[in-house]
Motif scaffolding. Structure first.
Motif, mmCIF file in Angstrom:
data_model
loop_
_atom_site.group_PDB
_atom_site.id
_atom_site.type_symbol
_atom_site.label_atom_id
_atom_site.label_comp_id
_atom_site.label_asym_id
_atom_site.label_seq_id
_atom_site.Cartn_x
_atom_site.Cartn_y
_atom_site.Cartn_z
ATOM 1 N N ARG A 19 -10.170 -11.270 11.298
ATOM 2 C CA ARG A 19 -10.008 -11.570 9.875
ATOM 3 C C ARG A 19 -8.547 -11.422 9.460
ATOM 4 O O ARG A 19 -8.018 -12.237 8.706
ATOM 5 C CB ARG A 19 -10.893 -10.659 9.035
ATOM 6 N N ASP A 20 -7.892 -10.375 9.949
ATOM 7 C CA ASP A 20 -6.477 -10.177 9.640
ATOM 8 C C ASP A 20 -5.651 -11.351 10.161
ATOM 9 O O ASP A 20 -4.707 -11.803 9.514
ATOM 10 C CB ASP A 20 -5.976 -8.878 10.263
ATOM 11 N N VAL A 36 -6.047 -14.285 7.818
ATOM 12 C CA VAL A 36 -5.284 -14.065 6.589
ATOM 13 C C VAL A 36 -3.804 -14.364 6.833
ATOM 14 O O VAL A 36 -3.131 -14.983 6.003
ATOM 15 C CB VAL A 36 -5.473 -12.629 6.074
ATOM 16 N N GLU A 68 -3.286 -18.067 6.888
ATOM 17 C CA GLU A 68 -3.382 -18.626 5.545
ATOM 18 C C GLU A 68 -2.107 -18.367 4.741
ATOM 19 O O GLU A 68 -1.642 -19.241 3.994
ATOM 20 C CB GLU A 68 -4.594 -18.036 4.830
#
Length: 223
Positions: free
Chosen positions: A95-96, A99, A102
């Motif tokens: 998930r990191d 991010v 993004e």
């Protein structure tokens, strides 16, 4: 103004103490989204590359720790890293990583220049590892030009584990810009990302002359 002052001061110190060799600087477009895809040897790489690009500001990712440490030292660290173009990220899981991608994509879509390390983390043995396809994802989604970057000698400026940089010569080579905005629609998305990433790694390897490794670099989480 603070970015300009800190950048100029750091650039003068680097030139005076390390006497760097910078090649191909004009290959970096002065405007528009640009991905500076580089090999990764040292913590100082993320400072060396922005200082070597004189025609525009360059963004890079840095551990959130540098922005969240309490006290005077923490405030100074946050000021310096923010002024040099760093973007704080947390690292440790998938998930990191998403991010981080993004955040980088947002900056590219805004027309900025960003540093990315396809290897994912620093090479501890000086070899060039297989590239992760996040760099191709960014290039395809943003239509950014990719400029391969080859670093040599930065591992001597600040070896892994060293707290402070040392005055050692280093070289930064900027390769010919690579445009991946067209020509890949006939490939499945995953295949297109792999092909583009491999081409970028070939270009980086051509600039550095490093021994190639056909596996991913999984030593630690980098910085």
């Amino acid at each position: 103004m603070l970015y300009g002052a800190l950048r100029q001061t750091a650039a003068v110190l680097a030139r005076t103490l390390c006497r760097p060799t910078i090649e191909g600087r004009d290959n970096v477009p002065a405007t528009g989204p640009v991905l500076l895809a580089s090999n990764h040897l040292s913590f100082v790489d993320s400072v060396v590359i922005p200082l070597s690009v004189t025609q525009r500001r360059v963004r890079f990712l840095a551990k959130s720790d540098y922005f969240e440490t309490p006290g005077v030292k923490g405030r100074l660290s946050k000021t310096v890293f923010s002024s040099l173009g760093a973007m704080p990220v947390r690292r440790g899981n998938a998930r990191d990583a998403m991010v981080s991608l993004e955040m980088m994509l947002d900056r590219l879509n805004a027309g900025e220049a960003c540093v990315v390390y396809p290897e994912g983390t620093r090479s501890r043995d000086g070899r060039l590892y297989r590239g992760r396809t996040g760099v191709a994802h960014l290039a395809l989604e943003s239509k950014a030009v990719v400029v391969p970057v080859g670093l040599s000698g930065t591992q001597e400026v600040q070896p892994i584990g060293a707290n402070m940089p040392r005055p050692r010569p280093f070289t930064v080579r900027f390769g010919e810009p690579m445009d991946f905005s067209t020509g890949f629609d006939h490939l499945a998305p995953a295949r297109a990302r792999r092909v583009i990433t491999d081409r970028i790694m070939d270009a980086i390897g051509g600039l550095t002359g490093q021994e190639r490794v056909g596996a991913y670099n999984d030593h630690g989480a980098g910085e």
